[in-house]
Design a protein around this motif. Structure first.
Motif, mmCIF file in Angstrom:
data_model
loop_
_atom_site.group_PDB
_atom_site.id
_atom_site.type_symbol
_atom_site.label_atom_id
_atom_site.label_comp_id
_atom_site.label_asym_id
_atom_site.label_seq_id
_atom_site.Cartn_x
_atom_site.Cartn_y
_atom_site.Cartn_z
ATOM 1 N N LYS A 14 0.835 -1.202 0.000
ATOM 2 C CA LYS A 14 0.000 0.000 0.000
ATOM 3 C C LYS A 14 0.869 1.251 0.000
ATOM 4 O O LYS A 14 1.882 1.281 0.695
ATOM 5 N N THR A 126 3.201 -4.794 -6.403
ATOM 6 C CA THR A 126 3.993 -5.994 -6.704
ATOM 7 C C THR A 126 4.272 -6.032 -8.202
ATOM 8 O O THR A 126 4.159 -7.074 -8.841
ATOM 9 N N LEU A 155 -4.959 -5.565 3.608
ATOM 10 C CA LEU A 155 -5.307 -6.360 2.434
ATOM 11 C C LEU A 155 -4.181 -6.319 1.397
ATOM 12 O O LEU A 155 -3.766 -7.349 0.842
ATOM 13 N N ASP A 156 -3.657 -5.116 1.136
ATOM 14 C CA ASP A 156 -2.584 -4.973 0.152
ATOM 15 C C ASP A 156 -1.271 -5.517 0.677
ATOM 16 O O ASP A 156 -0.444 -6.019 -0.085
ATOM 17 N N LYS A 158 -0.829 -8.010 2.721
ATOM 18 C CA LYS A 158 -0.826 -9.477 2.596
ATOM 19 C C LYS A 158 -0.311 -9.889 1.222
ATOM 20 O O LYS A 158 0.440 -10.858 1.084
ATOM 21 N N LYS A 159 -0.726 -9.154 0.197
ATOM 22 C CA LYS A 159 -0.264 -9.444 -1.162
ATOM 23 C C LYS A 159 1.255 -9.279 -1.241
ATOM 24 O O LYS A 159 1.939 -10.008 -1.955
ATOM 25 N N THR A 162 2.871 -12.349 0.127
ATOM 26 C CA THR A 162 2.785 -13.394 -0.902
ATOM 27 C C THR A 162 3.877 -13.182 -1.966
ATOM 28 O O THR A 162 4.540 -14.127 -2.397
ATOM 29 N N PHE A 163 4.080 -11.930 -2.346
ATOM 30 C CA PHE A 163 5.134 -11.563 -3.302
ATOM 31 C C PHE A 163 6.502 -12.037 -2.801
ATOM 32 O O PHE A 163 7.264 -12.675 -3.527
ATOM 33 N N HIS B 45 -2.309 -4.143 -8.510
ATOM 34 C CA HIS B 45 -1.568 -4.748 -7.399
ATOM 35 C C HIS B 45 -2.270 -4.574 -6.054
ATOM 36 O O HIS B 45 -2.004 -5.330 -5.126
ATOM 37 N N SER B 89 -5.232 -12.707 -0.321
ATOM 38 C CA SER B 89 -3.786 -12.526 -0.193
ATOM 39 C C SER B 89 -3.044 -12.853 -1.499
ATOM 40 O O SER B 89 -1.831 -12.716 -1.575
ATOM 41 N N ASN B 90 -3.783 -13.314 -2.520
ATOM 42 C CA ASN B 90 -3.160 -13.536 -3.840
ATOM 43 C C ASN B 90 -2.605 -12.220 -4.380
ATOM 44 O O ASN B 90 -3.243 -11.172 -4.259
ATOM 45 N N ALA B 91 -1.405 -12.283 -4.978
ATOM 46 C CA ALA B 91 -0.807 -11.077 -5.552
ATOM 47 C C ALA B 91 -0.603 -11.276 -7.046
ATOM 48 O O ALA B 91 -0.215 -12.357 -7.482
ATOM 49 N N ILE B 93 1.795 -10.549 -9.602
ATOM 50 C CA ILE B 93 3.175 -10.078 -9.744
ATOM 51 C C ILE B 93 3.410 -9.902 -11.239
ATOM 52 O O ILE B 93 3.979 -10.764 -11.898
#
Lengths: 264, 264
Positions: A14, A126, A155-156, A158-159, A162-163, B45, B89-91, B93
């Motif tokens: 974020k 990401t 929320l962002d 968490k992504k 994952t990255f 993203h 939580s999926n990103a 990329i």
């Protein structure tokens, strides 16, 4: 990049969570602890580091076929796309491949020389910039991930974790920034952006939690004035929280030194 | 895209200034005024629109060779990359070219049908996403630019105005968000992120200034709960400021209607 002992990314899914502010203060603080530090700002569209360190009028210079970073102090070298712009309102309206190229130059063609730490300030998301730098800088120690407490930021972020997992980049820990505001008149604490969201998320995602930094209008003023608050407001609750939170990063190098002393 | 009367971009050079929150509330409010509205979230993203409108479990569906947008109400259709992710939580990329392709699909392959307004929520910066959407959607009415008051944000937002000028996109006006915080206990106003910076910058850059929205923890809670505050806290100072500020956007269509009535 073989002469760089520790590579630390400051990331966030974020924007506007205080990532550049934390990256700048981390770099200044490490250099105040006697470390040789480089600070690399790869936010191509919104480089904040020159303003945060009061280096806005500075330009990079050539040294043979290498780019000379701007010196904040004897022990802190800085590179930012901001040093290449004619005017602060200039915008780099660039697509991904151009951004990858300039980041590659910042990694390969800058005379960083011997560094204990390279701190990299990444833009949010990401996409191209974090992807390029993680691929270009191998063997990084990991990422410090910055968030604010509200769910919309979490929320962002968490992504972002994952990255890191998908790119095999260790997560050094999560910092919850702007966590509560204390009224300067009556002392009432209001959780403007809620509180605890970063801590809960770190547990849920099974990554270390480094700590909380409160909202402090003095930090905003220090940022705008180009005065890092770790050196200028060193006794404030926010500065103390900051130092406590970032001690594990300093220990990375201290532990390396202890280990190499044992080996010899 | 010929069936869309007004195309409005919500832009900001800086992340975390409340852009998605303003885009979502603008779209909801226009639809509450009897307009047919589409809301297109091109933040690949960090898509926030599904959470802001409590549409997190919804998925897009196919309709022939077209993509059916998710319905928030009879008069508000929504598209976001968030509707394509398995898990929050999926990103994605993704580098620039992939982002361009998905934005192109969102413009050309979605059955928007007849709309009075398409509101586009763009990610921060002046890179692939805003560049693609501005190039793909011709004859837009212009951009609403969101900032917070501190210099560090203003710096990036100036770049955003430069971006609009270089792409011949009119600037409808600047909104200064998170402008001052009133302590709920003692009523003391603290300018957490300073105040007035957005107004000064709009004057300096010679673009219209739409107004200021104060910090309100209720807005943060409304955002996290997926309840747009224009409809749920319609009497709060922030909601009133918001409606006053966005009236010029509503007048765009009302004026078009008056003009076409005159012509016939």
């Amino acid at each position: 990049m073989e002469d760089i002992k520790h590579k630390i990314f400051v990331l966030s899914g974020k924007g506007g969570v205080g990532k550049s502010c934390i990256a700048a203060n981390l770099a200044v603080w490490l250099s105040m602890q006697g470390k040789n530090v480089g600070l690399l700002d790869i936010d191509i569209h919104g480089p904040s580091i020159p303003k945060l360190l009061n280096l806005e009028d500075r330009k990079v210079q050539a040294k043979g076929d290498k780019i000379k970073p701007v010196l904040y102090s004897d022990t802190l070298k800085v590179i930012s796309v901001g040093f290449l712009l004619q005017d602060e309102s200039n915008a780099l309206i660039w697509r991904g491949p151009m951004k990858h190229n300039v980041i590659k130059q910042f990694v390969n063609d800058v005379s960083w020389d011997n560094l204990d730490y390279l701190v990299v300030d990444c833009p949010p998301g990401t996409g191209d910039e974090p992807l390029s730098i993680v691929q270009l800088l191998s063997n990084a120690d990991g990422a410090v991930i910055v968030t604010t407490p509200q769910q919309l930021a979490i929320l962002d972020v968490k992504k972002c974790i994952t990255f890191c997992r998908q790119l095999d980049l260790p997560v050094l820990g999560v910092i919850e920034n702007m966590s509560g505001f204390v009224c300067p008149k009556c002392g009432q604490k209001t959780d403007v952006f809620k509180t605890g969201g970063g801590k809960d998320m770190a547990m849920q995602m099974a990554v270390p939690f480094l700590g909380q930094i409160p909202i402090d209008p003095q930090i905003v003023q220090a940022c705008d004035a180009g005065k890092p608050y770790v050196s200028n407001s060193s006794d404030s609750p926010a500065a103390n929280a900051f130092k406590r939170i970032l001690t594990p990063i300093l220990e990375l190098d201290n532990n390396t030194q202890k280990q190499s002393a044992k080996t010899t």
